[in-house]
Each structure stands twice: as C-alpha cells, then as structure tokens.
Design an enzyme around this catalytic site. Structure first.
Site, PDB file in Angstrom:
ATOM      1  N   HIS A 102       0.761  -1.892   0.110  1.00 38.63           N
ATOM      2  CA  HIS A 102      -0.123   0.218  -0.430  1.00 38.63           C
ATOM      3  C   HIS A 102       0.697   1.342   0.368  1.00 38.63           C
ATOM      4  O   HIS A 102       1.806   1.017   0.434  1.00 38.63           O
ATOM      5  CB  HIS A 102      -1.010   0.348   1.336  1.00 38.63           C
ATOM      6  CG  HIS A 102      -0.537  -0.269   2.167  1.00 38.63           C
ATOM      7  ND1 HIS A 102       0.322  -1.354   2.982  1.00 38.63           N
ATOM      8  CD2 HIS A 102      -0.145   0.673   3.173  1.00 38.63           C
ATOM      9  CE1 HIS A 102       0.972  -1.287   3.892  1.00 38.63           C
ATOM     10  NE2 HIS A 102       0.871  -0.269   4.514  1.00 38.63           N
ATOM     11  N   HIS A 104       0.589   5.204   1.152  1.00 38.09           N
ATOM     12  CA  HIS A 104       0.151   6.218   1.746  1.00 38.09           C
ATOM     13  C   HIS A 104       0.031   7.453   1.501  1.00 38.09           C
ATOM     14  O   HIS A 104       1.380   8.021   0.449  1.00 38.09           O
ATOM     15  CB  HIS A 104       0.906   6.047   3.179  1.00 38.09           C
ATOM     16  CG  HIS A 104       0.752   5.186   4.505  1.00 38.09           C
ATOM     17  ND1 HIS A 104       0.199   5.116   5.465  1.00 38.09           N
ATOM     18  CD2 HIS A 104       1.289   4.223   4.416  1.00 38.09           C
ATOM     19  CE1 HIS A 104       0.382   3.984   5.914  1.00 38.09           C
ATOM     20  NE2 HIS A 104       1.927   3.261   5.158  1.00 38.09           N
TER      21      HIS A 104
HETATM   22  P1  AMP Z   1       2.146  -0.198   7.633  1.00 39.41           P
HETATM   23  O1  AMP Z   1       2.315   0.278   8.553  1.00 39.41           O
HETATM   24  O2  AMP Z   1       2.779   1.186   6.358  1.00 39.41           O
HETATM   25  O3  AMP Z   1       1.888  -1.472   7.148  1.00 39.41           O
HETATM   26  O4  AMP Z   1       0.176   0.938   7.364  1.00 39.41           O
HETATM   27  C1  AMP Z   1      -0.379  -0.037   7.573  1.00 39.41           C
HETATM   28  C2  AMP Z   1      -1.373   1.208   7.996  1.00 39.41           C
HETATM   29  O5  AMP Z   1      -3.180   0.792   7.385  1.00 39.41           O
HETATM   30  C3  AMP Z   1      -1.486   2.004   9.035  1.00 39.41           C
HETATM   31  O6  AMP Z   1      -1.488   3.041   9.084  1.00 39.41           O
HETATM   32  C4  AMP Z   1      -2.719   1.590   9.621  1.00 39.41           C
HETATM   33  O7  AMP Z   1      -3.435   2.788  10.654  1.00 39.41           O
HETATM   34  C5  AMP Z   1      -3.721   1.291   8.828  1.00 39.41           C
HETATM   35  N1  AMP Z   1      -4.312   0.496   8.296  1.00 39.41           N
HETATM   36  C6  AMP Z   1      -4.943  -0.401   9.674  1.00 39.41           C
HETATM   37  N2  AMP Z   1      -6.351  -1.833   9.343  1.00 39.41           N
HETATM   38  C7  AMP Z   1      -7.062  -0.956   8.931  1.00 39.41           C
HETATM   39  C8  AMP Z   1      -8.116  -0.808   8.293  1.00 39.41           C
HETATM   40  N3  AMP Z   1      -8.715  -1.710   8.976  1.00 39.41           N
HETATM   41  N4  AMP Z   1      -8.532   0.214   7.361  1.00 39.41           N
HETATM   42  C9  AMP Z   1      -7.871   0.921   7.404  1.00 39.41           C
HETATM   43  N5  AMP Z   1      -6.547   1.453   7.183  1.00 39.41           N
HETATM   44  C10 AMP Z   1      -6.028   0.556   8.513  1.00 39.41           C
END
Ligand code: AMP
Length: 139
Positions: A102, A104
C-alpha cells in the site's frame, strides 16, 4: 514471509470488512487510513495479492501509482495542504504493519509534525466526512 490471504487489506478488497472508500477501479482501491497521521490520510492499494514492493507485479504497481497521483490531487484539492507525502513501507523493519502492498498519501504542513504511525483510531464519522470530501474532489 508468505502472503496471508486473510490480511486486513485483502479482506477489504473482498468486501468482508468495511472501509471509508474514496476511489475504486478494476485494479486498485483507495480508502481512508483508519488511524490517520494527518487529516486526509488516504491509503492506495493494488487489488492483486502481494505483500510488498518485491512481490507485487510491476503492472499492479504502475496501476497503484496512477491511482496515487489521482488521490494526491484530490486530497490537495479537498484539504489544501501545501505538501503531500507519499510513503510505502516494506518489511517490519521499515515499519510495515499490514502485509499487502500500500501507498500512504499524507497531507503535510510546514512545522506540523506527522502524527504517530498507526497509533489511534479516528472517529468513524470524521473519516466518513473526510472520505466524502476526497470523493467530491475526484468528481
Ligand atoms: P503500514 O504500517 O505502512 O503497513 O501501514 C498500515 C496502515 O494501515 C496504518 O497506517 C494503519 O493505520 C492502517 N490500517 C490498519 N487497519 C486498517 C483498516 N481496517 N482500515 C484502514 N486503515 C487501516
């Protein structure tokens, strides 16, 4: 690490878990980060299974980046930040916590620190309103 087909983003792609969706096409999905690091923090994912930059096919990465550009424009229009940060983490050592690739898309303001990563869940009503603002900017 093998791709876990039950990771949270895979479940969002399959519609098993709700999200505050802002955009979807055949290859990608964009939705509000549930624990935003700034107002208007959006995540963009390819729909294809791939845990990180190493295991996601290049054509899926390209589709995701096209969506990232669309979303960055819409977030800038909707929230008016002077800066937009694009971040993409690979591996727990880099801070990755969800193992489905993903990007950001995070609004940035000079002198304003980024919120702590994945720390505090935002009010769902606020996230819904923010998603609506981004969707309106995409129209
Ligand atoms: P990363 O640490 O780069 O893997 O980012 C994962 C991101 O996903 C974090 O910023 C979380 O806040 C976000 N996240 C986790 N669960 C969900 C969810 N159910 N819906 C939307 N965002 C999420």
């Amino acid at each position: 690490m093998a791709y876990d087909a039950n990771n949270i983003f895979a479940r969002i792609v399959r519609g098993e878990i709700p999200c505050h969706k802002v955009y979807e096409d055949a290859d990608t999905l964009a939705f509000m980060d549930i624990m935003p690091q700034a107002e208007g923090h959006v995540l963009v994912i390819p729909k294809v299974a791939g845990e990180d930059i190493h295991s996601t096919p290049p054509e899926s990465l390209a589709a995701a980046v096209r969506t990232v550009q669309k979303i960055a424009r819409a977030v800038k229009q909707a929230f008016g930040p002077p800066g937009i940060m694009i971040a993409q983490l690979n591996g727990a050592a880099a801070g990755q916590s969800v193992f489905h690739l993903h990007f950001h898309v995070i609004p940035r303001h000079a002198g304003k620190d980024l919120g702590i990563h994945a720390a505090r869940q935002a009010d769902p009503a606020v996230l819904a309103a923010h998603a609506a603002r981004v969707r309106a900017a995409l129209e």
